[in-house]
Design a protein around this motif. Sequence first.
Motif, mmCIF file in Angstrom:
data_model
loop_
_atom_site.group_PDB
_atom_site.id
_atom_site.type_symbol
_atom_site.label_atom_id
_atom_site.label_comp_id
_atom_site.label_asym_id
_atom_site.label_seq_id
_atom_site.Cartn_x
_atom_site.Cartn_y
_atom_site.Cartn_z
ATOM 1 N N ASN A 1 0.820 -1.213 0.000
ATOM 2 C CA ASN A 1 0.000 0.000 0.000
ATOM 3 C C ASN A 1 0.851 1.259 0.000
ATOM 4 O OD1 ASN A 1 -2.995 -0.526 0.054
ATOM 5 N ND2 ASN A 1 -2.274 -2.009 1.538
ATOM 6 N N GLU A 2 2.006 1.233 0.672
ATOM 7 C CA GLU A 2 2.920 2.376 0.633
ATOM 8 C C GLU A 2 3.436 2.591 -0.788
ATOM 9 O OE1 GLU A 2 5.950 1.551 3.523
ATOM 10 O OE2 GLU A 2 4.564 1.756 5.203
ATOM 11 N N LYS A 3 3.797 1.506 -1.468
ATOM 12 C CA LYS A 3 4.280 1.612 -2.849
ATOM 13 C C LYS A 3 3.184 2.131 -3.770
ATOM 14 C CE LYS A 3 7.819 -1.974 -2.569
ATOM 15 N NZ LYS A 3 8.253 -3.292 -3.059
ATOM 16 N N LEU A 4 1.953 1.659 -3.553
ATOM 17 C CA LEU A 4 0.832 2.124 -4.361
ATOM 18 C C LEU A 4 0.594 3.612 -4.143
ATOM 19 C CD1 LEU A 4 -1.452 1.448 -6.318
ATOM 20 C CD2 LEU A 4 -2.844 0.812 -4.335
ATOM 21 N N LEU A 5 0.684 4.066 -2.910
ATOM 22 C CA LEU A 5 0.506 5.490 -2.615
ATOM 23 C C LEU A 5 1.603 6.320 -3.295
ATOM 24 C CD1 LEU A 5 -0.968 7.763 -1.153
ATOM 25 C CD2 LEU A 5 0.438 7.271 0.856
ATOM 26 N N GLU A 6 2.852 5.843 -3.245
ATOM 27 C CA GLU A 6 3.949 6.547 -3.911
ATOM 28 C C GLU A 6 3.705 6.630 -5.412
ATOM 29 O OE1 GLU A 6 7.593 4.583 -2.898
ATOM 30 O OE2 GLU A 6 7.394 5.051 -0.762
ATOM 31 N N LEU A 7 3.221 5.537 -6.005
ATOM 32 C CA LEU A 7 2.928 5.527 -7.433
ATOM 33 C C LEU A 7 1.815 6.515 -7.771
ATOM 34 C CD1 LEU A 7 3.314 4.352 -10.268
ATOM 35 C CD2 LEU A 7 1.764 2.502 -9.616
ATOM 36 N N LYS A 8 0.764 6.521 -6.971
ATOM 37 C CA LYS A 8 -0.338 7.460 -7.205
ATOM 38 C C LYS A 8 0.148 8.906 -7.102
ATOM 39 C CE LYS A 8 -4.175 4.528 -5.778
ATOM 40 N NZ LYS A 8 -5.251 4.308 -4.814
ATOM 41 N N MET A 9 1.016 9.173 -6.128
ATOM 42 C CA MET A 9 1.544 10.529 -5.986
ATOM 43 C C MET A 9 2.402 10.908 -7.187
ATOM 44 S SD MET A 9 2.289 10.466 -1.855
ATOM 45 C CE MET A 9 3.537 11.698 -1.944
ATOM 46 N N ALA A 10 3.197 9.970 -7.707
ATOM 47 C CA ALA A 10 4.027 10.237 -8.882
ATOM 48 C C ALA A 10 3.152 10.483 -10.112
ATOM 49 C CB ALA A 10 4.982 9.074 -9.131
ATOM 50 N N ILE A 11 2.080 9.731 -10.236
ATOM 51 C CA ILE A 11 1.152 9.936 -11.360
ATOM 52 C C ILE A 11 0.504 11.310 -11.251
ATOM 53 C CG2 ILE A 11 -1.051 9.180 -12.343
ATOM 54 C CD1 ILE A 11 -0.128 6.276 -11.683
ATOM 55 N N ASP A 12 0.050 11.676 -10.063
ATOM 56 C CA ASP A 12 -0.548 13.002 -9.864
ATOM 57 C C ASP A 12 0.453 14.102 -10.193
ATOM 58 O OD1 ASP A 12 -2.973 11.967 -9.110
ATOM 59 O OD2 ASP A 12 -2.627 12.194 -6.949
ATOM 60 N N GLU A 13 1.697 13.902 -9.746
ATOM 61 C CA GLU A 13 2.736 14.892 -10.037
ATOM 62 C C GLU A 13 2.933 15.030 -11.540
ATOM 63 O OE1 GLU A 13 7.527 15.501 -9.358
ATOM 64 O OE2 GLU A 13 6.423 14.202 -7.982
ATOM 65 N N GLY A 14 2.919 13.899 -12.244
ATOM 66 C CA GLY A 14 3.067 13.930 -13.697
ATOM 67 C C GLY A 14 1.915 14.659 -14.381
ATOM 68 N N PHE A 15 0.696 14.354 -13.949
ATOM 69 C CA PHE A 15 -0.465 15.032 -14.531
ATOM 70 C C PHE A 15 -0.443 16.531 -14.242
ATOM 71 C CE2 PHE A 15 -2.974 10.901 -14.525
ATOM 72 C CZ PHE A 15 -2.970 10.794 -15.908
ATOM 73 N N ASN A 16 -0.014 16.899 -13.047
ATOM 74 C CA ASN A 16 -0.005 18.302 -12.652
ATOM 75 C C ASN A 16 1.162 19.089 -13.249
ATOM 76 O OD1 ASN A 16 -2.314 17.982 -11.092
ATOM 77 N ND2 ASN A 16 -1.152 17.411 -9.278
ATOM 78 N N SER A 17 2.140 18.388 -13.822
ATOM 79 C CA SER A 17 3.312 19.083 -14.357
ATOM 80 C C SER A 17 3.061 19.700 -15.730
ATOM 81 C CB SER A 17 4.505 18.132 -14.426
ATOM 82 O OG SER A 17 4.302 17.146 -15.440
ATOM 83 N N GLY A 18 1.955 19.337 -16.340
ATOM 84 C CA GLY A 18 1.635 19.918 -17.637
ATOM 85 C C GLY A 18 2.182 19.089 -18.794
ATOM 86 N N VAL A 19 2.007 19.628 -19.982
ATOM 87 C CA VAL A 19 2.419 18.932 -21.197
ATOM 88 C C VAL A 19 3.804 19.417 -21.592
ATOM 89 C CG1 VAL A 19 1.861 18.564 -23.634
ATOM 90 C CG2 VAL A 19 0.020 18.751 -21.953
ATOM 91 N N SER A 20 4.676 18.472 -21.909
ATOM 92 C CA SER A 20 6.037 18.810 -22.319
ATOM 93 C C SER A 20 6.036 19.366 -23.737
ATOM 94 C CB SER A 20 6.916 17.555 -22.269
ATOM 95 O OG SER A 20 8.201 17.848 -22.769
ATOM 96 N N GLN A 21 6.935 20.287 -23.983
ATOM 97 C CA GLN A 21 7.097 20.845 -25.321
ATOM 98 C C GLN A 21 8.103 20.042 -26.144
ATOM 99 O OE1 GLN A 21 4.987 23.232 -26.343
ATOM 100 N NE2 GLN A 21 4.137 23.016 -24.289
ATOM 101 N N LYS A 22 8.735 19.047 -25.519
ATOM 102 C CA LYS A 22 9.738 18.229 -26.210
ATOM 103 C C LYS A 22 9.058 17.208 -27.111
ATOM 104 C CE LYS A 22 13.363 18.502 -22.735
ATOM 105 N NZ LYS A 22 14.357 17.716 -21.971
#
Length: 80
Positions: free
Chosen positions: A45-66
Amino acid sequence: METIRKTITFTEQQNEWIKLKIKSGNFTNDSEYIRDLVRKDQIQNEKLLELKMAIDEGFNSGVSQKSISDLMNDVDDGNI
């Protein structure tokens, strides 16, 4: 660490499974096996929470111009 006694109920099939796990020699009693299951569940469950947080961070970071090839080069170069 303080321990707390719990009473839990299993089906006959579950009880036989627990007995097999103890008989295999990996565990000395029911409690040890159940505590091991709880620890593994906590870690999962700790690993799942870390993964969910990383996914949220990715979604919140916006779209890359690369471009995709730029991103692949970054990965190949160890920059990502």
